[in-house]
Design an enzyme around this catalytic site. Structure first.
Site, PDB file in Angstrom:
ATOM      1  N   ASP B 329       0.808  -1.211   0.000  1.00 58.97           N
ATOM      2  CA  ASP B 329       0.000   0.000   0.000  1.00 58.97           C
ATOM      3  C   ASP B 329       0.845   1.267   0.000  1.00 58.97           C
ATOM      4  O   ASP B 329       2.009   1.272   0.370  1.00 58.97           O
ATOM      5  CB  ASP B 329      -0.886   0.003   1.248  1.00 58.97           C
ATOM      6  CG  ASP B 329      -0.066  -0.136   2.507  1.00 58.97           C
ATOM      7  OD1 ASP B 329       0.847  -0.995   2.524  1.00 58.97           O
ATOM      8  OD2 ASP B 329      -0.292   0.608   3.467  1.00 58.97           O
ATOM      9  N   GLU B 330       0.215   2.320  -0.415  1.00 62.21           N
ATOM     10  CA  GLU B 330       0.719   3.678  -0.226  1.00 62.21           C
ATOM     11  C   GLU B 330       2.138   3.901  -0.721  1.00 62.21           C
ATOM     12  O   GLU B 330       2.888   4.693  -0.165  1.00 62.21           O
ATOM     13  CB  GLU B 330       0.639   4.071   1.267  1.00 62.21           C
ATOM     14  CG  GLU B 330      -0.783   4.323   1.699  1.00 62.21           C
ATOM     15  CD  GLU B 330      -0.886   4.773   3.150  1.00 62.21           C
ATOM     16  OE1 GLU B 330      -1.838   5.470   3.486  1.00 62.21           O
ATOM     17  OE2 GLU B 330      -0.015   4.418   3.957  1.00 62.21           O
ATOM     18  N   ASN B 331       2.509   3.195  -1.775  1.00 67.42           N
ATOM     19  CA  ASN B 331       3.774   3.544  -2.413  1.00 67.42           C
ATOM     20  C   ASN B 331       3.459   4.528  -3.529  1.00 67.42           C
ATOM     21  O   ASN B 331       2.862   4.161  -4.536  1.00 67.42           O
ATOM     22  CB  ASN B 331       4.452   2.299  -2.978  1.00 67.42           C
ATOM     23  CG  ASN B 331       5.648   2.668  -3.829  1.00 67.42           C
ATOM     24  OD1 ASN B 331       6.388   3.592  -3.497  1.00 67.42           O
ATOM     25  ND2 ASN B 331       5.812   1.963  -4.933  1.00 67.42           N
TER      26      ASN B 331
END
Lengths: 694, 694
Positions: B329-331
């Site tokens: 997530d959230e890269n």
């Protein structure tokens, strides 16, 4: 020495406990004033307030002035974490490199002893002015003690957090300041020991006396004699790794760990795995009851000493402290009396009685300890001419027997007066002094009095309740052992104790929070408020009456009202102070009048609310008579106050009838007793007196 | 997926949270009545009350009917210990040998899975009559679930403790019922995990999702790549022995342990020791802030996959669960955009954007996991055509995206709606359903919806506060995942939640007791009572506004009023219910009138008492505006009630002025907000309305 279980020696102990504070030379008025403005516990040896203050902000920086090591750095990190937690300020994680800009500069000369010892220098000085705090100590241990004082100095007002400018020079009065934790009767998990070590450090105690073996449990792993812990512990024992973890945790805080292996009595759990060591035929079971039990090691067989050599050798290597405690208490020798081989041995050797036989045993154990490089400590019965003077006598009879040993050249420590399992208030422990004002010892002899230990015997404590039996009262004992002898103001001790008690919670101690939790549990699905009102003014019965009145076993839950109720009712102390003020305000009787009336009405309402609560919570059935008494106390108090306020003297018949009611209410129920009876008696008696200004 | 940190996806989530309870077919009236008499949570699949009761006494005996193993015996011992603690009865330590005389007979067929799995049979039946309780389950895990139900059935009255006669047949609606604990942002000691595992077992959750790595900390020992934990954790990591200890502790309770190693983003702490894996030049430091950070593994270098093969291979051997969570997530790929080598690689391979690059990375990781015998799970962005259908999609967008994956044949679990770190009330989590009533999935597709997980993200929780952020609200989520879909009565959920919350304390959970402890600490040496009154009706701000309003770092103390205040104010709920009852009692306005007035006067007194308390406690300075608001709320409420009670309609000017005051008071301060504003608005509006009976 789990003494006095059956009250046989009670007069001796009470004698110690009822000692009045010695008429000691007072500190200067200035210094007393200083101390009353602060919340230091234990009170330092010397403290002078200075003008000004040192602000504490998020820019707080610590610098190390000279010697530094991991123990010091960890101690600083712990201090910073507590300072941050209390102030809700984010503190810098790294140490400052520049002393000039630092808020706190810590200067030590050296590490202190590698193995914490009796000879450790724990002194420090702390000077705080408007620019900086400077903590100077010969050893890291001294610095750790000073950091605790530093944290206790924190104050706040509208301008923010600050420390008052002050000069403190401090060192302990006694070198041996211990807490015994009995994990034999009830096992205590590692985290319980750790948080109590943190609490000990907070009040500058320096010996954890780890009572590891009992009839009811053998709590340490023996790799050489594994049936000791595998068969003697229900699986509840400390592995040797865990022992090392505790020793290391204690050392980090400058605390010694003194292990006790209680022999030749109190040894049922040893005999479960090794019945051949017993003085009677086995098999043996782990004891589940409370009391004094017969099983004892057989002191007449060489096999016993071979076994002890193996076991104590292993333990001597595991525990680095210079001392090893062999217990030696409460062996009544009944199995010895009945064993023909033992009787024959005594006849052959000319050993005249069991006391002499135990002396023979101790002498053999002493040699084993010496072989393994340990000094012996044991309960005072071990005192005998064969003892080397480096042995330590652990006194439970009182300061007099300690003095007697000292005159013979023996070192000793005091536990009489510090039996916290007896449920006496802190004020009673506070007056017990290892070296009383009226001692007849010479200065040289007095040096043999090393200090003392609070004793947390484990029959009726669980991991949930043990903290509340140790704290906060043990902080008062810690002060007795650290602070100058003339620090004896009980009211001021209680004022500071309340502050310290709350600070101990920062360390994870559960003495405050589990009180309410246990009440919630007892209330079941009901509202616990009425129960709180009751619990606040009752205390568990004192001495060893709990078990007499409300027998349980080591397998019983310790979750009853007697387990929730606390030893030293703060609400009762406050009530007493207000009643005294109210009565001294005669004939107006206005001071605290409305407040006291409100309190009494709360008791009345609580008594009513308790009835349906108890109906739904069978665990509270035993408290029903207490709830009824609560109503009686409330009504009696309100009637008395009404007489006094109206200036309408009550009749002697009224008085006697109500005193009789109070006598009934004073009788313990469910092993609990009201702590407000004396105050109510005062009100009733006053109500029937002709009024005159006092 | 620590989603929504900056509220960018908030509308999606709120959409889930605001779903009304589905208009589901109701249970029979009889069954509803049954459940309202009991305190079961989660509600069982089926339950029929029978006439009679089974008394619970100190003679309580358990017998095992068929299959027995250590896990079952330990589970029985734990149940007995809690039963004893709650009833204060001493229970026999040994199992009964005779089934006929036993109070409870437990009959299992087999052990259950050696490694707890998704396929575990957790069903059981429990039949209680006046003679005996019979718990029957195919597996020991089912029996453990049944023992929790058994304990929840305990009731008491004047005749003592008893269980109602009942027939229960129970099994979970979903096989995957998890709690994610993020130990990356803040390390949580073993005892925190253990007590939460106990709590999970108490409400029949069966997956601990252990979020072990984050920008702010790498929490697991790697023997093969030791710089991961030695340089990435501040020394706060779990040794492999400790990991095994947790896995074993969880297995004892029938709980899977799913490890998450979040890659390629959220990986700053990996790069502290191994900067060569990064997509930008090092050196890297452990991140202290909260938010989304740029560091990401370099997906273009073979070295990265060699490293992951080594690391994930080691972890695959350490963690026995069939699944391994790779985060994903959230890269945001900012380092990728700026790295010429990565850009060149993408051009060369025809990878068109960062999303595709991450898909390439995931595909490589998938092969590594397959090599080491693990199935992959990741946040829903991993969903891609290359995924095998045994992979699990972890949805944070809501049940709709879960359904979409299911239609493609992918298994999935839901966490949208279960983000307990957002500080929403239990009632909001309660309505989120992985498989809503209005689902368009076929029965076959619906089988791909495996369940859900509550997510305890760790930015703002410490060992002292984490329990209060997880419990009791997570019990409502546990019920959603276990109980039949039509169990949706929020009021009844709250009624039972209060009971279960207190029972969780038996397991050492601190969600109740640390609340008061934190308030005591904030009060410093002062009386905490006024602070309690305030804290009871405020809640931390919702979503991720706390950090926006009151920035802190991972090194900040979590001991402020916002940390003490709880997510789901019970006092505010009670107040709201009473205001509604009061208003519905128009035009008499007698119902709860005196009670509400007393409450409002308490607020007023507390507001006055808070001023000097705050003066002495700088940690409370931020709460000063809340204390002022409290006075405003109290006065506004009292004025409105006075209008209503007197039948004297307030002017619209009065109304508008007071609504404006309430709007001011509704603005969060110190990242806290009042939970009683709506109720006061109702009072103000009603006060200005012409009265008529409702």
């Amino acid at each position: 020495m789990k003494l006095l279980k059956y009250a046989k020696s009670l007069p001796l102990l009470l004698c110690v406990l009822s000692l009045a504070p010695p008429a000691s030379p007072q500190r200067t008025a200035d210094e007393m004033l200083t101390l009353r403005q602060l919340n230091l516990m234990p009170v330092p040896a010397s403290a002078q307030m200075q003008p000004g203050r040192l602000p504490i902000t998020g820019g707080f920086k610590v610098a190390i002035g000279n010697y530094a090591d991991d123990r010091l750095r960890s101690g600083i990190a712990r201090m910073l974490s507590r300072l941050a937690g209390r102030t809700v300020l984010t503190m810098p994680a790294a140490l400052a490199t520049d002393q000039n800009g630092a808020t706190l500069v810590i200067t030590c000369e050296r590490a202190g002893d590698t193995i914490p010892s009796l000879a450790e220098n724990e002194s420090y000085s702390l000077e705080i002015d408007e620019q900086q705090a400077r903590l100077v100590a010969p050893t890291v241990v001294g610095a750790l003690r000073g950091l605790e004082t530093f944290l206790q100095l924190l104050q706040g007002d509208r301008a923010g957090y600050f420390l008052p400018a002050i000069k403190i020079q401090d060192q302990p009065r006694f070198a041996w300041r211990g807490l015994l934790i009995d994990v034999g009767r009830h096992y205590e998990p590692l985290e319980v020991l750790k948080r109590n070590l943190d609490a000990m450090a907070a009040v500058k105690l320096n010996v954890l006396h780890w009572h590891l073996t009992e009839d009811q449990g053998f709590r340490v792993e023996s790799k050489k004699l594994p049936k000791l812990h595998t068969l003697g512990s229900d699986g509840l024992f400390y592995t040797q790794d865990q022992v090392r973890e505790i020793i290391s945790y204690a050392r980090e805080r400058g605390i010694r760990v003194l292990p006790e292996f209680d022999i030749p009595g109190h040894s049922t759990s040893w005999l479960v795995g090794y019945p051949e060591l017993g003085s009677a035929a086995g098999p043996f079971q782990i004891e589940r009851g409370a009391g004094i039990f017969e099983p004892a090691l057989d002191p007449t067989r060489e096999q016993t000493y071979k076994f002890l050599d193996t076991f104590l050798g292993e333990m001597a290597a595991l525990f680095p402290d210079a001392y090893l405690h062999i217990g030696g208490d409460e062996n009544e020798g009944k199995q010895w009396d009945r064993n023909p081989q033992i009787q024959a041995f005594m006849k052959e050797k000319g050993i005249k009685d069991n006391h002499a036989l135990q002396a023979y045993f101790n002498q053999r154990v002493l040699k084993i300890l010496q072989k393994h490089g340990k000094k012996m400590i044991g309960w005072e019965e071990i005192l005998h001419h064969y003892l080397p003077t480096h042995a330590v006598i652990h006194s439970w009879r009182g300061a007099a027997s300690l003095a007697e040993a000292a005159k013979k050249g023996y070192n000793g420590i005091l536990s009489a007066g510090y039996y916290i399992d007896l449920i006496f208030p802190a004020s009673q422990h506070y007056v017990a002094d290892p070296l009383p004002q009226d001692t007849t010892l010479t200065a040289a002899e007095a040096k043999h009095v090393l200090g003392g230990e609070a004793t947390m015997w484990g029959e009726w404590v669980s991991p949930e309740t043990i903290d509340s039996r140790i704290w906060p009262r043990t902080a008062a004992i810690a002060e007795r052992l650290w602070s100058p002898q003339n620090v004896t103001d009980s009211d001021d001790m209680y004022r500071r104790l309340a502050v310290i008690s709350r600070q101990l919670e920062e360390l994870g101690l559960t003495h405050e929070k589990n009180y309410d939790m246990l009440l919630r549990r007892l209330a079941g699905t009901g509202d616990p408020r009425a129960l709180r009102t009751l619990a606040a003014i009752i205390e568990p019965v004192k001495e060893y009456r709990r078990h007499q009145m409300r027998p349980q076993t080591m397998l019983s839950p310790l979750t009853g009202l007697v387990d929730a109720a606390r030893p030293d009712s703060e609400a009762a102390r406050e009530f007493a102070a207000k009643v005294d003020a109210f009565l001294s305000d005669a004939p107006r009787f206005a001071l605290y009048g409305p407040d006291l009336e409100q309190r009494l009405r709360e008791w009345h309402s609580a008594a009513l609310a308790l009835r349906p609560l108890i109906d739904r919570s069978p665990a509270l059935q035993e408290a029903r008579p207490l709830a009824e008494d609560l109503a009686t106390l409330a009504d009696t108090g309100l009637e008395a106050m009404s007489h006094l306020s109206a200036g309408d003297t009550a009749t002697t018949e009224w008085r006697d009838a109500h005193l009789a009611k109070l006598d009934e209410a004073a009788k313990p129920k469910a092993a609990l007793e009201f702590a407000v009876i004396d105050s109510l008696r005062k009100l009733v008696i006053a109500a029937a007196e002709t009024k005159r200004p006092r």
